[in-house]
Design a protein around this motif. Sequence first.
Motif, PDB file in Angstrom:
ATOM      1  N   CYS A 337       4.843   1.492  11.537  1.00  0.00           N
ATOM      2  CA  CYS A 337       4.128   0.509  10.698  1.00  0.00           C
ATOM      3  C   CYS A 337       4.600  -1.019  11.002  1.00  0.00           C
ATOM      4  CB  CYS A 337       4.626   0.926   9.008  1.00  0.00           C
ATOM      5  SG  CYS A 337       6.050   0.177   8.563  1.00  0.00           S
ATOM      6  N   LYS A 338       3.614  -1.625  10.803  1.00  0.00           N
ATOM      7  CA  LYS A 338       3.775  -3.333  11.037  1.00  0.00           C
ATOM      8  C   LYS A 338       3.520  -4.077   9.568  1.00  0.00           C
ATOM      9  CE  LYS A 338       1.423  -2.678  15.540  1.00  0.00           C
ATOM     10  NZ  LYS A 338       0.519  -3.199  16.352  1.00  0.00           N
ATOM     11  N   ILE A 339       4.640  -5.011   9.481  1.00  0.00           N
ATOM     12  CA  ILE A 339       4.751  -5.699   8.072  1.00  0.00           C
ATOM     13  C   ILE A 339       4.514  -6.979   8.513  1.00  0.00           C
ATOM     14  CG2 ILE A 339       5.938  -6.237   6.143  1.00  0.00           C
ATOM     15  CD1 ILE A 339       5.199  -3.275   6.469  1.00  0.00           C
ATOM     16  N   GLY A 340       3.461  -7.771   8.466  1.00  0.00           N
ATOM     17  CA  GLY A 340       2.906  -9.103   8.796  1.00  0.00           C
ATOM     18  C   GLY A 340       3.552 -10.130   8.027  1.00  0.00           C
ATOM     19  N   LYS A 341       3.184 -11.249   8.164  1.00  0.00           N
ATOM     20  CA  LYS A 341       3.744 -12.511   7.603  1.00  0.00           C
ATOM     21  C   LYS A 341       3.237 -12.605   5.998  1.00  0.00           C
ATOM     22  CE  LYS A 341      -0.063 -15.295   9.128  1.00  0.00           C
ATOM     23  NZ  LYS A 341      -0.632 -16.444   9.820  1.00  0.00           N
ATOM     24  N   ASN A 342       3.896 -13.410   5.343  1.00  0.00           N
ATOM     25  CA  ASN A 342       3.620 -13.784   3.667  1.00  0.00           C
ATOM     26  C   ASN A 342       3.369 -12.237   3.111  1.00  0.00           C
ATOM     27  OD1 ASN A 342       3.447 -16.441   4.243  1.00  0.00           O
ATOM     28  ND2 ASN A 342       1.251 -16.308   5.080  1.00  0.00           N
ATOM     29  N   THR A 343       4.116 -11.554   2.942  1.00  0.00           N
ATOM     30  CA  THR A 343       3.887 -10.119   2.497  1.00  0.00           C
ATOM     31  C   THR A 343       5.530  -9.787   1.577  1.00  0.00           C
ATOM     32  OG1 THR A 343       2.847  -9.375   4.511  1.00  0.00           O
ATOM     33  CG2 THR A 343       3.940  -7.585   2.870  1.00  0.00           C
ATOM     34  N   ALA A 344       5.155  -9.187   0.653  1.00  0.00           N
ATOM     35  CA  ALA A 344       6.187  -8.661  -0.310  1.00  0.00           C
ATOM     36  C   ALA A 344       6.129  -7.260  -0.616  1.00  0.00           C
ATOM     37  CB  ALA A 344       6.271  -9.702  -1.645  1.00  0.00           C
ATOM     38  N   ILE A 345       7.076  -6.288  -0.714  1.00  0.00           N
ATOM     39  CA  ILE A 345       7.054  -5.289  -1.001  1.00  0.00           C
ATOM     40  C   ILE A 345       8.169  -4.627  -1.989  1.00  0.00           C
ATOM     41  CG2 ILE A 345       7.368  -2.855   0.102  1.00  0.00           C
ATOM     42  CD1 ILE A 345       6.421  -4.095   2.912  1.00  0.00           C
ATOM     43  N   GLY A 346       7.741  -4.016  -2.958  1.00  0.00           N
ATOM     44  CA  GLY A 346       8.739  -3.791  -4.095  1.00  0.00           C
ATOM     45  C   GLY A 346       9.714  -2.349  -3.628  1.00  0.00           C
ATOM     46  N   SER A 347      10.580  -2.076  -4.345  1.00  0.00           N
ATOM     47  CA  SER A 347      11.584  -0.857  -4.109  1.00  0.00           C
ATOM     48  C   SER A 347      10.723   0.374  -4.461  1.00  0.00           C
ATOM     49  CB  SER A 347      12.871  -1.063  -5.171  1.00  0.00           C
ATOM     50  OG  SER A 347      12.396  -1.005  -6.691  1.00  0.00           O
ATOM     51  N   LYS A 348      11.108   1.442  -3.867  1.00  0.00           N
ATOM     52  CA  LYS A 348      10.915   2.966  -3.684  1.00  0.00           C
ATOM     53  C   LYS A 348       9.485   2.910  -3.224  1.00  0.00           C
ATOM     54  CE  LYS A 348      14.116   3.793  -7.506  1.00  0.00           C
ATOM     55  NZ  LYS A 348      14.238   4.392  -8.941  1.00  0.00           N
ATOM     56  N   THR A 349       9.065   1.957  -2.554  1.00  0.00           N
ATOM     57  CA  THR A 349       7.590   1.964  -1.960  1.00  0.00           C
ATOM     58  C   THR A 349       7.746   2.787  -0.638  1.00  0.00           C
ATOM     59  OG1 THR A 349       6.691   0.136  -3.108  1.00  0.00           O
ATOM     60  CG2 THR A 349       5.838   0.901  -0.981  1.00  0.00           C
ATOM     61  N   LYS A 350       6.879   3.813  -0.284  1.00  0.00           N
ATOM     62  CA  LYS A 350       6.820   4.252   0.992  1.00  0.00           C
ATOM     63  C   LYS A 350       5.607   3.899   1.920  1.00  0.00           C
ATOM     64  CE  LYS A 350       9.393   8.237  -0.855  1.00  0.00           C
ATOM     65  NZ  LYS A 350       9.444   9.749  -1.031  1.00  0.00           N
ATOM     66  N   ILE A 351       5.824   3.572   3.000  1.00  0.00           N
ATOM     67  CA  ILE A 351       4.594   3.014   3.881  1.00  0.00           C
ATOM     68  C   ILE A 351       4.713   3.964   5.068  1.00  0.00           C
ATOM     69  CG2 ILE A 351       3.749   1.122   5.159  1.00  0.00           C
ATOM     70  CD1 ILE A 351       4.997  -0.768   3.316  1.00  0.00           C
ATOM     71  N   GLY A 352       3.582   4.556   5.400  1.00  0.00           N
ATOM     72  CA  GLY A 352       3.457   5.678   6.534  1.00  0.00           C
ATOM     73  C   GLY A 352       3.301   4.955   8.010  1.00  0.00           C
ATOM     74  N   GLU A 353       3.276   5.897   8.952  1.00  0.00           N
ATOM     75  CA  GLU A 353       3.433   5.585  10.287  1.00  0.00           C
ATOM     76  C   GLU A 353       1.665   4.806  10.433  1.00  0.00           C
ATOM     77  OE1 GLU A 353       5.299   6.098  12.585  1.00  0.00           O
ATOM     78  OE2 GLU A 353       6.648   7.451  11.601  1.00  0.00           O
ATOM     79  N   GLY A 354       1.888   3.649  11.303  1.00  0.00           N
ATOM     80  CA  GLY A 354       0.605   3.223  12.030  1.00  0.00           C
ATOM     81  C   GLY A 354      -0.073   2.302  10.750  1.00  0.00           C
ATOM     82  N   THR A 355       0.658   1.959   9.713  1.00  0.00           N
ATOM     83  CA  THR A 355       0.114   1.163   8.603  1.00  0.00           C
ATOM     84  C   THR A 355       0.443  -0.152   8.860  1.00  0.00           C
ATOM     85  OG1 THR A 355      -0.085   3.064   6.861  1.00  0.00           O
ATOM     86  CG2 THR A 355      -0.008   0.584   5.972  1.00  0.00           C
ATOM     87  N   THR A 356      -0.734  -1.273   8.986  1.00  0.00           N
ATOM     88  CA  THR A 356      -0.418  -2.553   8.803  1.00  0.00           C
ATOM     89  C   THR A 356      -0.605  -3.008   7.640  1.00  0.00           C
ATOM     90  OG1 THR A 356      -1.274  -2.466  11.158  1.00  0.00           O
ATOM     91  CG2 THR A 356      -1.522  -4.820  10.257  1.00  0.00           C
ATOM     92  N   ILE A 357       0.294  -4.267   7.057  1.00  0.00           N
ATOM     93  CA  ILE A 357       0.253  -4.955   6.002  1.00  0.00           C
ATOM     94  C   ILE A 357       0.464  -6.270   6.303  1.00  0.00           C
ATOM     95  CG2 ILE A 357       1.084  -5.215   3.696  1.00  0.00           C
ATOM     96  CD1 ILE A 357       1.783  -2.213   3.728  1.00  0.00           C
ATOM     97  N   GLU A 358      -0.295  -7.190   5.734  1.00  0.00           N
ATOM     98  CA  GLU A 358      -0.211  -8.762   5.912  1.00  0.00           C
ATOM     99  C   GLU A 358      -0.883  -9.516   5.010  1.00  0.00           C
ATOM    100  OE1 GLU A 358      -1.407  -9.808   9.899  1.00  0.00           O
ATOM    101  OE2 GLU A 358      -3.628  -9.609   9.348  1.00  0.00           O
ATOM    102  N   ASN A 359      -0.243 -10.691   4.696  1.00  0.00           N
ATOM    103  CA  ASN A 359      -0.895 -11.429   3.607  1.00  0.00           C
ATOM    104  C   ASN A 359      -0.854 -10.694   2.323  1.00  0.00           C
ATOM    105  OD1 ASN A 359      -0.570 -13.759   5.225  1.00  0.00           O
ATOM    106  ND2 ASN A 359      -2.675 -13.112   6.216  1.00  0.00           N
TER     107      ASN A 359
END
Length: 735
Positions: A337-359
């Motif tokens: 998975c790819k976590i881009g700039k300007n991003t916040a992720i809260g606890s106990k969150t699950k992010i799967g394969e190949g997922t992209t998150i930014e801003n």
Amino acid sequence: MAGKKGKNSSKGSHGGPKADVVQDDRLQAIVLTDSFETRFMPLTSEKPRCLLPLANVPLIEYTLEFLAKAGVNEVYLVCSSHASKIDEYIEDSKWNLPWSPFKVTTLMSPEARSVGDAMRDLDNRGIITGDFILVSGDVVTNIEFDKVLEFHKRMHSKDKDHIVTMCLAKASQFHKTRTFEPAAFILDQSNNRCLYYQDIPSSSSKAKTEVEIDSDLLEDVDDFVIRNDLIDCRIDICSPLVPAVFQENFDYQMLRSDFIKGVLTSDLLSKHVYAYVTEEYANRVVSWKTYDTITQDFIGRWCYPLVLDSNVLSDQTYSYESGHIYKERDIMLAQSCKIGKNTAIGSKTKIGEGTTIENSVIGRNCQIGENIVIKNSYVWDNAVIGNNSIIDHCIVASNATLRDNVILNDGCIVGYNVFIDSNMEIPNGTKISGQPVKSMHAHEFGISDDEEETIEEQAKNSRRIITSLAVNLVGPKGIGYVYDSDISDNDEDSSDSGEGANALSYRLEEFYLSDDSISSKTFKSKKKRTMSTNSMYTDREENASELDEDEDFEVEGIETVKRAIENNHDLDTALLELNTLRMSMNVTYHEVRTATVIALLRRVYHFIATQTLAPKQAVTKVFGQWGLLFRRQAFEHEEFLDLMNIIIHQTLAIGFEKPDLVLFSSLSTLYDNDILEEDIIYEWWEQVSTDPAYNDINKLTAKWIEWLKQADEESSEEGDSEDGESETDEETDEE
């Protein structure tokens, strides 16, 4: 009856404030938790705006953090809609602990429909002991309040008429929140005293921008400056006279366009307002545009030292990484998975394969599947996003579920508990709620309890239609109702000024310009309003009309006064209901006066027809008690003339057996209660006495006015006689 020369002719709601309040050293803060608007519907149908998360922190927390650093001793949260939820939140928060920096008290004010109502309720409670901070529950700021307070005290020591210090933040030419609720402030360049305030059209409006000011307001001012580059963050330091001014001026509803503008232009109040201009960060979350902009500013650390990794909530564990990335503990990120700039992720969150998150901001305990793209969006706690989904410039609220292959296009709002089935695509700007939404403030728009029940029944009967239409969006197994604001549909569309920019900032404003305030441009074209500010999308035009039956103001105004008389409400309550109804339908005071006169005359007719009272006694009873309503409905010379014209016309229209007695008794009772003055009565009489249509109704009134004039002449002669006797006495003394 005697003539009343020299009687005080001051009318209306512009009386002076109450006596000065004894101050003490406690610094108090009043937090308005309700915006009295509906811009954040349908989400605010289930949760108040001040508890909506901004960067995974409830909005109210930013305001309370600011007040804690400001050294406030007492905080009063004025709660209207969802008051119980706000009270529960505070009860369970760190602000209710013994070591809290201030004492928090929630003030339940469920009947408040505007800032003016909240301030009048505050004045009635008598809890203000000195200068206080007035702030909204949606402020995000890092202002050093000590500087603001020092400026306030300095101005107060120099100017005994100083009543308010406004805190305004300087914005650059291209700052995105500057374009929302723009206003012009005219300031004295020597001391920043505010000389004039005026709302101005937004940049997307085609309306001409101009500021008109009475030259008398600039008297004794050497240099002034017109500022339209200021963000009004609604942080004010007020003297204890402010609630009293709202109390004395019942027509003040809005904080700026009514109160501030009224204070600055009133010859009677003679109070001054100063502006403290700061270059520090200060802004309010007043729309989706500002929600998006302020979130990005906050993630980008513009509000330092107030940053996400300062962990303002006791259970937060955010850490900061380069690129403005924030992560809480106990998150599970797939290796690809790819976590881009300007991003916040809260606890106990699950992010799967190949997922992209930014801003974007992802809440706690979210389940984000594989090969998902989330950009410039906000996913709140406990949301579930299925595989291969695309979310672009959208909001997904708590406990919402998107199955596989769902596409949310630009500007979508997915509400609480919405379930969208697999392989669905949601069009731009669609707002979906988990259940049908009705107005949060039905009484704000003059809707009775019976009407509310009717709306609910119609909603239940229409649910099959709504569900069948929603299936086109949420799928056969989906749960969701399309939310549509009936006011917004009638508002002028704003231009696509934000083309190429973040559409959550710009394009969504096209859909939320509707909920600007209780009064809307829509109502200027016709004096009617639909049953609710919010309607559900049913079956295009034909079925939608069933929920949008127009109602005339006169009917509702008469019923409002009738209800007040029958239930023996106090005058303030009756005035509040009438004024709220007037603003919701955007009618003139002429129409308010007409409805009030008809209601009073019908009450008189009822007493006479049932032989409860004789005509004169009936008029004296009704107009003696309820005629005082006209003090807040007529203010200028012409308006009192209009009032008398309405009375004579409606007296004829109702068909009294003795209309001349009713007219005479009505006018004389209003005269005795200082509503009408002799000079206005005489001017009115010159206009109607020669009209043959009123020959049968004017006999007693003619004798009464003739008697009034004789009483005036006798009073004048007595005065001249007394002056003559005085001169004779003086001559005798000299001899």
